[in-house]
Design an enzyme around this catalytic site. Structure first.
Site, PDB file in Angstrom:
ATOM      1  N   ASN A  90       0.807  -1.226   0.000  1.00  0.00           N
ATOM      2  CA  ASN A  90       0.000   0.000   0.000  1.00  0.00           C
ATOM      3  C   ASN A  90       0.837   1.271   0.000  1.00  0.00           C
ATOM      4  OD1 ASN A  90      -2.462   1.748   0.974  1.00  0.00           O
ATOM      5  ND2 ASN A  90      -0.896   1.970   2.571  1.00  0.00           N
ATOM      6  N   TYR A 155       2.888   9.015 -11.648  1.00  0.00           N
ATOM      7  CA  TYR A 155       2.033   8.228 -10.751  1.00  0.00           C
ATOM      8  C   TYR A 155       1.211   7.207 -11.554  1.00  0.00           C
ATOM      9  CZ  TYR A 155      -1.431   7.559  -6.956  1.00  0.00           C
ATOM     10  OH  TYR A 155      -2.255   7.042  -5.981  1.00  0.00           O
TER      11      TYR A 155
HETATM   12  P1  NDP Z   1      -0.894   8.592   2.814  1.00  0.00           P
HETATM   13  O1  NDP Z   1       0.013   9.619   2.242  1.00  0.00           O
HETATM   14  O2  NDP Z   1      -1.992   9.017   3.740  1.00  0.00           O
HETATM   15  O3  NDP Z   1      -0.019   7.466   3.568  1.00  0.00           O
HETATM   16  C1  NDP Z   1       1.061   6.870   2.903  1.00  0.00           C
HETATM   17  C2  NDP Z   1       1.721   5.840   3.799  1.00  0.00           C
HETATM   18  O4  NDP Z   1       2.799   5.259   3.047  1.00  0.00           O
HETATM   19  C3  NDP Z   1       2.343   6.432   5.038  1.00  0.00           C
HETATM   20  O5  NDP Z   1       2.243   5.499   6.099  1.00  0.00           O
HETATM   21  C4  NDP Z   1       3.811   6.622   4.647  1.00  0.00           C
HETATM   22  O6  NDP Z   1       4.727   6.569   5.746  1.00  0.00           O
HETATM   23  C5  NDP Z   1       4.006   5.399   3.760  1.00  0.00           C
HETATM   24  N1  NDP Z   1       5.106   5.545   2.827  1.00  0.00           N
HETATM   25  C6  NDP Z   1       5.276   6.481   1.857  1.00  0.00           C
HETATM   26  N2  NDP Z   1       6.427   6.257   1.205  1.00  0.00           N
HETATM   27  C7  NDP Z   1       6.995   5.164   1.770  1.00  0.00           C
HETATM   28  C8  NDP Z   1       8.192   4.449   1.559  1.00  0.00           C
HETATM   29  N3  NDP Z   1       9.057   4.809   0.602  1.00  0.00           N
HETATM   30  N4  NDP Z   1       8.475   3.373   2.350  1.00  0.00           N
HETATM   31  C9  NDP Z   1       7.616   2.993   3.320  1.00  0.00           C
HETATM   32  N5  NDP Z   1       6.448   3.623   3.563  1.00  0.00           N
HETATM   33  C10 NDP Z   1       6.160   4.703   2.807  1.00  0.00           C
HETATM   34  O7  NDP Z   1      -1.463   7.793   1.540  1.00  0.00           O
HETATM   35  P2  NDP Z   1      -2.902   7.128   1.278  1.00  0.00           P
HETATM   36  O8  NDP Z   1      -3.339   6.348   2.448  1.00  0.00           O
HETATM   37  O9  NDP Z   1      -3.798   8.137   0.697  1.00  0.00           O
HETATM   38  O10 NDP Z   1      -2.516   6.135   0.076  1.00  0.00           O
HETATM   39  C11 NDP Z   1      -2.179   4.787   0.286  1.00  0.00           C
HETATM   40  C12 NDP Z   1      -2.071   4.118  -1.073  1.00  0.00           C
HETATM   41  O11 NDP Z   1      -3.293   4.271  -1.771  1.00  0.00           O
HETATM   42  C13 NDP Z   1      -0.991   4.720  -1.973  1.00  0.00           C
HETATM   43  O12 NDP Z   1      -0.361   3.699  -2.696  1.00  0.00           O
HETATM   44  C14 NDP Z   1      -1.778   5.628  -2.887  1.00  0.00           C
HETATM   45  O13 NDP Z   1      -1.132   5.840  -4.111  1.00  0.00           O
HETATM   46  C15 NDP Z   1      -3.059   4.838  -3.039  1.00  0.00           C
HETATM   47  N6  NDP Z   1      -4.213   5.624  -3.438  1.00  0.00           N
HETATM   48  C16 NDP Z   1      -4.670   6.668  -2.670  1.00  0.00           C
HETATM   49  C17 NDP Z   1      -5.758   7.398  -3.084  1.00  0.00           C
HETATM   50  C18 NDP Z   1      -6.285   8.550  -2.296  1.00  0.00           C
HETATM   51  O14 NDP Z   1      -7.193   9.228  -2.806  1.00  0.00           O
HETATM   52  N7  NDP Z   1      -5.844   8.813  -1.097  1.00  0.00           N
HETATM   53  C19 NDP Z   1      -6.452   7.087  -4.346  1.00  0.00           C
HETATM   54  C20 NDP Z   1      -5.908   5.959  -5.051  1.00  0.00           C
HETATM   55  C21 NDP Z   1      -4.828   5.275  -4.603  1.00  0.00           C
HETATM   56  P3  NDP Z   1       4.891   7.871   6.742  1.00  0.00           P
HETATM   57  O15 NDP Z   1       3.590   7.985   7.474  1.00  0.00           O
HETATM   58  O16 NDP Z   1       5.992   7.494   7.652  1.00  0.00           O
HETATM   59  O17 NDP Z   1       5.176   9.024   5.847  1.00  0.00           O
END
Ligand code: NDP
Length: 248
Positions: A90, A155
């Protein structure tokens, strides 16, 4: 339905969709490992919430695109919880820009985190799953990977890549009791979308038949199904959770 005591890894479980997935799997009885990159406070909060479900939870800080961090994650999970049985890839980020302005670093960082991170974690999880002849891999893509989006070529490429990657892995391991599927959310209320202006949010909602953004829990529900015992004959599929945005 998830069998009590299954071991799940949710990358990017410190916030947003990952958080909702971790809590949901825990409420179904799975022990959960959460990976996150930098935000200790939110990851610890999620761990507390997960433990309230009466299951084990460990948090692991690291970059999903760094092979050493990924090796440490899966070694740590093996020691603390047992071999991984459910993997939810995720973790993801955006670095939006129009193509003519998009810097190489923006392209590379998004591909590295979203796509290479998925590859590294899947590779690490597959060996124990093959040994156990059971496994569930759920990769989080996006509707942007299906239909594209101006300003998100990097993306979209990463999220479309996840779909092709998942189908290939699904074919390789289908006879080993392992499934690999994709969930493609539309717009979800999380940090990722919170920065959008109200005007942009209203424009987006106008394109969503449901007329609203999703709650992270609505995505988690579909992930839970694909991660569960009853989804053993579902593999290589992409399920959009998008309020009807991409219906055909
Ligand atoms: P958030 O930005 O709210 O959370 C992202 C999470 O990923 C955080 O826990 C962050 O860690 C972690 N993270 C980011 N980069 C890394 C890395 N390199 N290594 C380890 N952990 C990492 O994102 P969302 O919950 O919104 O999104 C989750 C997934 O869903 C993503 O893949 C996104 O592309 C996808 N998505 C989201 C949508 C949306 O509308 N929100 C729509 C469609 C898809 P930390 O907290 O430490 O920064």
């Amino acid at each position: 339905m998830i069998r009590d005591g299954r071991v799940a890894v949710v990358t990017g479980g410190g916030r947003g969709i990952g958080r909702a997935v971790a809590v949901r799997l825990a409420n179904e009885g799975a022990n959960v490992a959460i990976s996150y990159r930098s935000n200790d406070t939110t990851a610890e909060e999620v761990a507390e919430e997960v433990r309230e479900a009466g299951v084990l939870c460990e948090i692991f800080k690291g970059d999903v695109a760094d092979p050493a961090d990924v090796a440490a994650l899966f070694e740590g999970v093996g020691e603390a919880l047992g071999q991984v049985e459910i993997l939810v890839n995720n973790a993801g980020l955006t670095r939006d820009n129009l193509m003519l302005r998009m810097k190489e670093e923006e392209f590379d960082e998004v591909l590295r985190t979203n796509l290479k991170g998925t590859y590294l974690c899947t590779r690490a999880a597959l060996r124990p799953m093959i040994r156990a002849r059971w496994g569930r891999i759920v990769n989080v893509s996006s509707v942007v990977g299906l239909v594209g989006n101006a300003g998100q070529a990097n993306y979209a490429a990463s999220k479309a890549g996840i779909i092709g990657f998942t189908k290939s892995v699904g074919r390789e391991v289908a006879q080993r009791g392992i499934t690999a599927n994709v969930v493609a959310p539309g717009y979800v209320e999380t940090e990722l979308t919170r920065s959008l202006s109200d005007k942009v949010k209203d424009q987006i909602k106008g394109q969503v038949p449901a007329g609203r953004f999703a709650d992270a829990e609505e995505v988690a529900e579909v992930v839970e199904f694909l991660a569960g015992e009853d989804a053993g004959y579902v593999t290589g599929q992409t399920i959009a959770v998008d309020g009807g945005m991409t219906m055909q």
